[in-house]
Write an enzyme that holds these catalytic residues in place. Sequence first.
Site, mmCIF file in Angstrom:
data_model
loop_
_atom_site.group_PDB
_atom_site.id
_atom_site.type_symbol
_atom_site.label_atom_id
_atom_site.label_comp_id
_atom_site.label_asym_id
_atom_site.label_seq_id
_atom_site.Cartn_x
_atom_site.Cartn_y
_atom_site.Cartn_z
ATOM 1 N N LYS A 152 0.940 -1.040 -0.082
ATOM 2 C CA LYS A 152 0.139 0.068 0.158
ATOM 3 C C LYS A 152 0.809 1.206 -0.210
ATOM 4 C CE LYS A 152 -4.412 1.284 0.272
ATOM 5 N NZ LYS A 152 -5.591 0.628 -0.263
ATOM 6 N N ASP A 170 -7.128 4.591 -4.664
ATOM 7 C CA ASP A 170 -7.504 4.202 -3.125
ATOM 8 C C ASP A 170 -8.359 5.725 -2.987
ATOM 9 O OD1 ASP A 170 -7.753 2.297 -0.892
ATOM 10 O OD2 ASP A 170 -7.478 4.033 0.104
HETATM 11 P P1 NDP Z 1 -12.840 7.902 -2.687
HETATM 12 O O1 NDP Z 1 -11.804 8.804 -2.624
HETATM 13 O O2 NDP Z 1 -13.331 7.647 -4.394
HETATM 14 O O3 NDP Z 1 -14.064 8.196 -1.912
HETATM 15 C C1 NDP Z 1 -13.940 8.215 -0.620
HETATM 16 C C2 NDP Z 1 -15.177 8.527 -0.032
HETATM 17 O O4 NDP Z 1 -15.039 8.542 1.525
HETATM 18 C C3 NDP Z 1 -15.672 10.061 -0.467
HETATM 19 O O5 NDP Z 1 -17.008 10.330 -0.405
HETATM 20 C C4 NDP Z 1 -14.893 11.022 0.831
HETATM 21 O O6 NDP Z 1 -15.558 12.227 1.146
HETATM 22 C C5 NDP Z 1 -15.419 9.926 2.029
HETATM 23 N N1 NDP Z 1 -14.390 9.987 3.133
HETATM 24 C C6 NDP Z 1 -12.974 9.846 3.068
HETATM 25 N N2 NDP Z 1 -12.360 10.023 4.313
HETATM 26 C C7 NDP Z 1 -13.401 10.461 4.903
HETATM 27 C C8 NDP Z 1 -13.678 10.674 6.315
HETATM 28 N N3 NDP Z 1 -12.278 10.660 7.061
HETATM 29 N N4 NDP Z 1 -14.789 10.999 7.025
HETATM 30 C C9 NDP Z 1 -15.710 11.128 6.102
HETATM 31 N N5 NDP Z 1 -15.919 10.634 4.765
HETATM 32 C C10 NDP Z 1 -14.482 10.449 4.320
HETATM 33 O O7 NDP Z 1 -12.403 6.504 -2.083
HETATM 34 P P2 NDP Z 1 -12.532 5.015 -2.490
HETATM 35 O O8 NDP Z 1 -14.211 5.194 -2.748
HETATM 36 O O9 NDP Z 1 -11.828 4.322 -3.575
HETATM 37 O O10 NDP Z 1 -12.441 4.364 -1.278
HETATM 38 C C11 NDP Z 1 -13.477 4.281 0.014
HETATM 39 C C12 NDP Z 1 -13.002 2.979 0.739
HETATM 40 O O11 NDP Z 1 -12.871 1.867 0.155
HETATM 41 C C13 NDP Z 1 -11.736 3.306 1.457
HETATM 42 O O12 NDP Z 1 -11.609 2.784 2.824
HETATM 43 C C14 NDP Z 1 -10.648 2.330 0.512
HETATM 44 O O13 NDP Z 1 -9.184 2.063 1.317
HETATM 45 C C15 NDP Z 1 -11.617 1.384 0.322
HETATM 46 N N6 NDP Z 1 -11.159 0.582 -0.933
HETATM 47 C C16 NDP Z 1 -11.064 1.163 -2.054
HETATM 48 C C17 NDP Z 1 -11.236 0.355 -3.262
HETATM 49 C C18 NDP Z 1 -10.732 0.640 -4.633
HETATM 50 O O14 NDP Z 1 -10.767 0.028 -5.683
HETATM 51 N N7 NDP Z 1 -10.987 2.175 -4.834
HETATM 52 C C19 NDP Z 1 -10.764 -1.020 -3.082
HETATM 53 C C20 NDP Z 1 -11.112 -1.717 -1.753
HETATM 54 C C21 NDP Z 1 -11.250 -0.963 -0.584
HETATM 55 P P3 NDP Z 1 -14.883 13.424 0.344
HETATM 56 O O15 NDP Z 1 -15.675 13.463 -0.896
HETATM 57 O O16 NDP Z 1 -15.485 14.571 1.381
HETATM 58 O O17 NDP Z 1 -13.488 13.418 0.309
HETATM 59 O O1 2IT Z 2 -7.790 -1.397 -0.863
HETATM 60 C C1 2IT Z 2 -7.917 -2.031 -2.104
HETATM 61 O O2 2IT Z 2 -7.973 -3.271 -2.267
HETATM 62 C C2 2IT Z 2 -7.633 -1.197 -3.214
HETATM 63 N N1 2IT Z 2 -7.411 0.177 -2.963
HETATM 64 C C3 2IT Z 2 -7.371 -1.557 -4.730
HETATM 65 C C4 2IT Z 2 -6.093 -2.233 -4.658
HETATM 66 C C5 2IT Z 2 -5.638 -2.566 -6.023
HETATM 67 O O3 2IT Z 2 -4.535 -2.752 -6.286
HETATM 68 O O4 2IT Z 2 -6.691 -2.759 -6.991
#
Ligand code: NDP
Ligand code: 2IT
Length: 445
Positions: free
Chosen positions: A126, A166
């Site tokens: 990561k 992420d």
């Molecule tokens: P994005 O940046 O696309 O979206 C994150 C969302 O969460 C936004 O709506 C953001 O709000 C909100 N957010 C972030 N931090 C906070 C906080 N401290 N308090 C309140 N709201 C918050 O990220 P992702 O959708 O990609 O990721 C979301 C989660 O999923 C994370 O935990 C990530 O690790 C996990 N994840 C992501 C994957 C991926 O492929 N992208 C895969 C597996 C897990 P704002 O718009 O105001 O910033």
């Molecule tokens: O938390 C996760 O699994 C991710 N942000 C995606 C990782 C990836 O390599 O696609």
Amino acid sequence: MHPQVERTLEEVKRRNPGEPEFQQAVFEVLNSISLAVDRDPSLADHALLERLVEPERQILFRVPWVDDSGTVRVNRGYRVEFNSALGPYKGGLRFHRSVNRNIIKSLGFEQIFKNALTGQSLGGGKGGSDFDPHGKSDWEVMNFCQAYMTELSRHIGDKTDVPAGDIGVGQREIGFLFGQYRRLKNRWETGVLTGKGLDWGGSHARREATGYGVVFFAREMLLKRGEDLEGKIVTVSGSGNVAIYAIEKALQFGAKPVTFSDSSGWVYDPDGVDLDLLKEIKEGRRGRVAEYAERRPRAEFHAEGRPWSVPCHVALPCATENELNEDDARELAKNGCEIIAEGANMPCSHDAVEVFAQSGILFAPGKAANAGGVAVSSLEMEQNAARARWTFQEVEGNLAEIMRDIHTNCLETADEYARPGDYVVGANIRAFMRVSAAMHAQGVF
Ligand code: NDP
Ligand code: 2IT
């Protein structure tokens, strides 16, 4: 807890002071693994547990860049290459002001087990930075990404370490990062990053994969109980990549998602989420969720609190770590929630998970439920290696099958350890068996 496991945990606390999320991530995994070590103590031979909790490599670097006013800004860059027993390090990059070594290590540790559960050849890692993309112009984001990649490029490669997105890193950032990598290396090496645009090495359905995968997983949990998603009320947090595509797939299955959130607050729409409007605001304009409530007659915006007070059948926390605590869990239980599947990484606190267990709520940890994102990243790498492009239907079909397999494997392993329906034990032990076998086979390293 097995004494060897307990000793390892103590050592982790001693050597990683001030890193609560990392300690929490290690505790959750070792707590389950202890059952396997009780049964077969040789699993812990050759200091396997001590090696497992120590990253193979941690890279920390300065990222200087110039903002639109000509001022030089300095951020910190991280990449933790945690474990490569099953394949190249693989895991996302997070750009958020809360990023520090503790957060990146906790996510990197989780990633080892998540990636093992996919059944693919992926190690765990990561990275990220404390750069805050909120309010930055495209030029500033590009300048930052170029500076970040200038150092990161020395450490990654399609056979070494393959980052992706992420929080705060979506296709815009992956584009700038890939462009800089190409400029530095003078190679069309698409397999070095995943989550790319379709015309430059990306895969169909990678954007949708995490959110869709969470809903596929939650549906498997329901099917096991003889139910389906049709007509179910679903609460979701977040409004980023994972949340939006979880809402999309829930709608496709006939469920009714009614909430989402961002760092400014949350929205309850009793009529069901209008996905086009949400996409227009969040994907199209990088706007705030309050704008949605202004444009829907019955939607409410709340600056305080969280969506977990809304009665639902299924809850999908898709924003960030520890966003669902013990009180939220009690509220969900009181309101009759049946299933929680983590779209985010570690969004439910340890105490919340205990409440789910006491209340008979089925709980799927992120390393199982949100593995669809990295699984499709691996399919992107396969397509890059073969210079191929599969159709959306092919990739989505593969994703559905992978999520089904993860679900079955978690339940089978939970049964083997006399913990039926315990997805946490099932996921942790299943993944550990794969990683530990590979580590033992490859000798002390
Ligand atoms: P994005 O940046 O696309 O979206 C994150 C969302 O969460 C936004 O709506 C953001 O709000 C909100 N957010 C972030 N931090 C906070 C906080 N401290 N308090 C309140 N709201 C918050 O990220 P992702 O959708 O990609 O990721 C979301 C989660 O999923 C994370 O935990 C990530 O690790 C996990 N994840 C992501 C994957 C991926 O492929 N992208 C895969 C597996 C897990 P704002 O718009 O105001 O910033
Ligand atoms: O938390 C996760 O699994 C991710 N942000 C995606 C990782 C990836 O390599 O696609």
